[in-house]
Design an enzyme around this catalytic site. Structure first.
Site, mmCIF file in Angstrom:
data_model
loop_
_atom_site.group_PDB
_atom_site.id
_atom_site.type_symbol
_atom_site.label_atom_id
_atom_site.label_comp_id
_atom_site.label_asym_id
_atom_site.label_seq_id
_atom_site.Cartn_x
_atom_site.Cartn_y
_atom_site.Cartn_z
ATOM 1 N N GLU A 16 76.362 -63.918 -39.180
ATOM 2 C CA GLU A 16 75.613 -63.425 -40.340
ATOM 3 C C GLU A 16 76.353 -63.802 -41.625
ATOM 4 O O GLU A 16 77.395 -63.234 -41.925
ATOM 5 C CB GLU A 16 75.476 -61.898 -40.266
ATOM 6 C CG GLU A 16 74.767 -61.315 -41.478
ATOM 7 C CD GLU A 16 75.113 -59.848 -41.757
ATOM 8 O OE1 GLU A 16 74.274 -59.146 -42.319
ATOM 9 O OE2 GLU A 16 76.234 -59.413 -41.427
ATOM 10 N N ASP A 72 78.689 -59.904 -37.011
ATOM 11 C CA ASP A 72 78.361 -59.210 -38.258
ATOM 12 C C ASP A 72 79.220 -59.696 -39.425
ATOM 13 O O ASP A 72 80.379 -60.069 -39.231
ATOM 14 C CB ASP A 72 78.611 -57.717 -37.992
ATOM 15 C CG ASP A 72 78.239 -56.845 -39.144
ATOM 16 O OD1 ASP A 72 77.058 -56.847 -39.516
ATOM 17 O OD2 ASP A 72 79.128 -56.147 -39.678
#
Ligand code: CA
Length: 613
Positions: free
Chosen positions: A358, A329
């Site tokens: 990400e 993330d």
């Protein structure tokens, strides 16, 4: 009176029983024999533990280092495990003034055969992304759990709806039958936050599955069952931050454990500062050290104990749950050097593992900075095998929304894909039309099913590993502007009493059935078509509303012709002679032969998918 006091003091002095220390946590709770990472730093938490000395007597296991921090309630104890150590329990004793003040049962486990050689996901796979709280409620008894602050309220779009691991396990056959071979659930670790806990990114215990999702054992069982059905599990790992109710926040392991003195200061989200040669250092610092929101304290991975804790936590979950990949993330928000160290440590342990980061940027140069093999002007040596292809995600959406023109529509997508030269390995990227943080493509397209199908055809045939977001196959739409609670709507049929059921098809309307059938046909075809996994991609400059590309290996080819015109279009074929001359063709989804003359008739607003034989 004085005599009595003296006697008491004497008595107390004579007995001086060693105080007992309550060990509140030892993490990780176990390790495995035969890991490359065989020096494990245990975080030990207990009131006043730092004045004690740990010891253990066990063949093949030794304490090789003990470190203290500025908090006397923590010890960091490094144990070394030899390759011939026997699995089983290990008693760690904590000694003070010659007396044992605490004993903790630690454990060594045996590894699964072939664990180190596990294959991570790659372009042969297709990933199905679910928000577990919103996918299926397999166990209504765990919707609200004593000790967990937020209780279920399905009427609240931002509340918990009760979905869980049991719900996913019930529907593994469904997603495998749709042609998906990997499952990415958004984080399922404990989020004991007062609100918004359903999203999972405010983790309050990095070693515990949220009891409203199930147990660690349930997660492992999900992984084993999925694997038996040909589906790998991609775990969503958060290195950048924790939830404000994480137990660390009540007693920080060190003063520098949390960025910005453990006080909220927002990140500026200026991700370009990592590479920008002109960036003000203060901006760069504000980007990585600022917090996402005040409910998510930002971790300082420059603290070496925290860095080791996070690396070991990732290794632990891969080994424990038998993962086939990791999605990391908010990638660039964490410390840059740490990100390299973390990814390298994982790949040292599991050389063929898959990890995707990400980095939410429209700029391929910003995304490519993090991919393994990239030579960076910044000097950073990255180790991530894969990154999420945000540039193509945004370009695909724009291409389907904009009017077709010389510089708009397909051309934007064509030119974005042309940027692949900045990536060391574009075939390893993960491509997607939408995810749990973006409005769904169907909403962007104002419910235009034909345009949506074009987008899905692109997703299934372009290079890279496709990622699909749950529910779009039955046209969950949600808002056009970002509204997280609504774009993570409940999967129809995931709850007893739902009017429609995506899993059985009951109650779906004609458009939903058409979308679901198309998705299944696309991804089933993709699954059994190696050209779509490893074939070279050659694309032709878009012309007159049509974008054509081929996936090919020198002998065979797949032709993709994406037509956005309002009306059937006659596509002259002479440009594609190199791929078509002397070959026959077959519709990839129906198997029907297709005549290749001077031109090909393309239906309006549709993808023509041909296997060239
Ligand atoms: Ca439940």
């Amino acid at each position: 009176m004085r005599t009595i006091l003296c006697t008491l003091v004497l008595l107390l002095g004579m007995s001086t029983p060693a105080r007992a220390i309550d060990i509140e946590r030892v993490e990780p709770a176990n390790w495995w024999v035969g890991m490359r990472h065989n020096r494990v730093e245990l975080l030990v938490h207990g009131k006043g533990i730092a004045t004690s000395t740990p010891q253990l007597t066990r063949a093949g296991v030794a304490i090789v280092d003990v470190q203290k921090t500025d908090n006397p309630n923590y010890l960091f104890v490094t144990v070394e495990i030899s390759a011939d150590a026997m699995p089983g329990s290990v008693a760690i004793e904590f000694v003070e003034a010659g007396k044992v003040v605490a004993t903790h049962p630690w454990r060594l486990d045996a590894r699964e055969p072939g664990s180190a050689q596990r294959r991570g996901f790659d372009a042969r796979d297709a990933i199905y992304l679910v928000t577990p709280d919103r996918f299926a409620n397999g166990d209504p008894a765990n919707d609200s759990v004593p000790g967990m602050t937020e209780t279920a309220n399905r009427a609240n779009p931002n509340g918990r709806h009760g979905g869980d691991i049991a719900g996913i396990r019930k529907h593994l056959d469904y997603l495998a039958g749709m042609g998906f071979t990997q499952l990415w659930p958004t984080p399922m670790l404990e989020n004991n936050q007062p609100q918004y806990s359903y999203h999972g990114y405010a983790i309050t215990d990095l070693y515990r599955t949220d009891p409203r999702m199930g147990s660690n054992e349930d997660f492992r069982a999900l992984s084993q069952e999925a694997k038996a059905k040909g589906v790998g599990i991609v775990m969503d790992v958060v290195l950048n931050h924790i939830g404000s109710r994480h137990w660390w926040m009540r007693d920080l392991p060190a003063k520098d454990w949390i960025n910005n003195g453990a006080k909220f200061a927002p990140t500026n989200h200026r991700r370009t500062t990592i590479q920008d040669p002109h960036a003000a250092p203060a901006d760069r610092e504000a980007f990585t050290n600022g917090w996402f929101v005040d409910a998510m304290p930002d971790l300082n991975q420059r603290n070496p104990h925290l860095a080791r804790y996070l690396i070991q936590n990732t290794l632990w979950w891969i080994e424990y749950a038998g993962l086939s990949g990791i999605r990391e993330d908010t990638f660039g928000y964490a410390d840059t050097q740490f990100l390299g160290d973390w990814a390298k440590a994982v790949l040292d342990e599991y050389p063929d593992f898959a990890m995707v980061g990400e980095e939410w940027s429209i700029n391929p140069a910003v995304v490519a900075h993090w991919q393994r093999g990239k030579q960076n002007a910044s000097g950073h040596v990255p180790h991530m095998p894969s990154m999420m292809d945000f540039p193509v995600h945004i370009a695909l959406r724009n291409a389907l929304v904009q009017p077709e023109g010389a510089e708009t529509g397909w051309v934007g997508l064509y030119e974005m894909l042309a940027n692949d030269f900045v990536y060391p390995d574009p075939d390893a990227l993960v491509v997607f039309a939408e995810n749990h943080d973006t409005p769904r493509l169907f909403a962007h397209l104002d419910g235009d099913l034909a345009a949506w199908k074009l987008g899905m055809a692109y997703l299934a045939t372009v290079r890279g590993t496709p990622q699909f977001y749950y529910g779009s196959e039955v046209l969950l739409r949600g808002p056009k502007e970002r509204n997280d609670g609504q774009l993570r709507a409940d999967m129809p049929g995931g709850w007893t009493g739902d009017a429609a059921d995506a899993f059985t098809g009951t109650g779906l309307n004609a458009a939903q059935r058409e979308a679901q059938d198309y998705t299944r046909a696309l991804f089933d075809w993709r699954k059994r078509t190696p050209l779509l996994h490893t074939g070279k991609l050659t694309h032709f400059a878009p012309l007159d509303g049509v974008y054509v590309y081929f996936r090919h290996d020198g002998a065979k080819a797949v032709m993709v012709a994406l037509n956005r015109n309002a009306g059937a279009t006659s596509l002259p074929l002479d440009r594609f002679d190199a791929f078509l001359r002397g070959h026959g063709a077959r519709d990839a989804l129906t198997g029907k032969p297709v005549a290749l003359g001077d031109s090909l008739r393309l239906p309006t607003m549709a993808a023509t998918l041909l296997e060239i034989e």
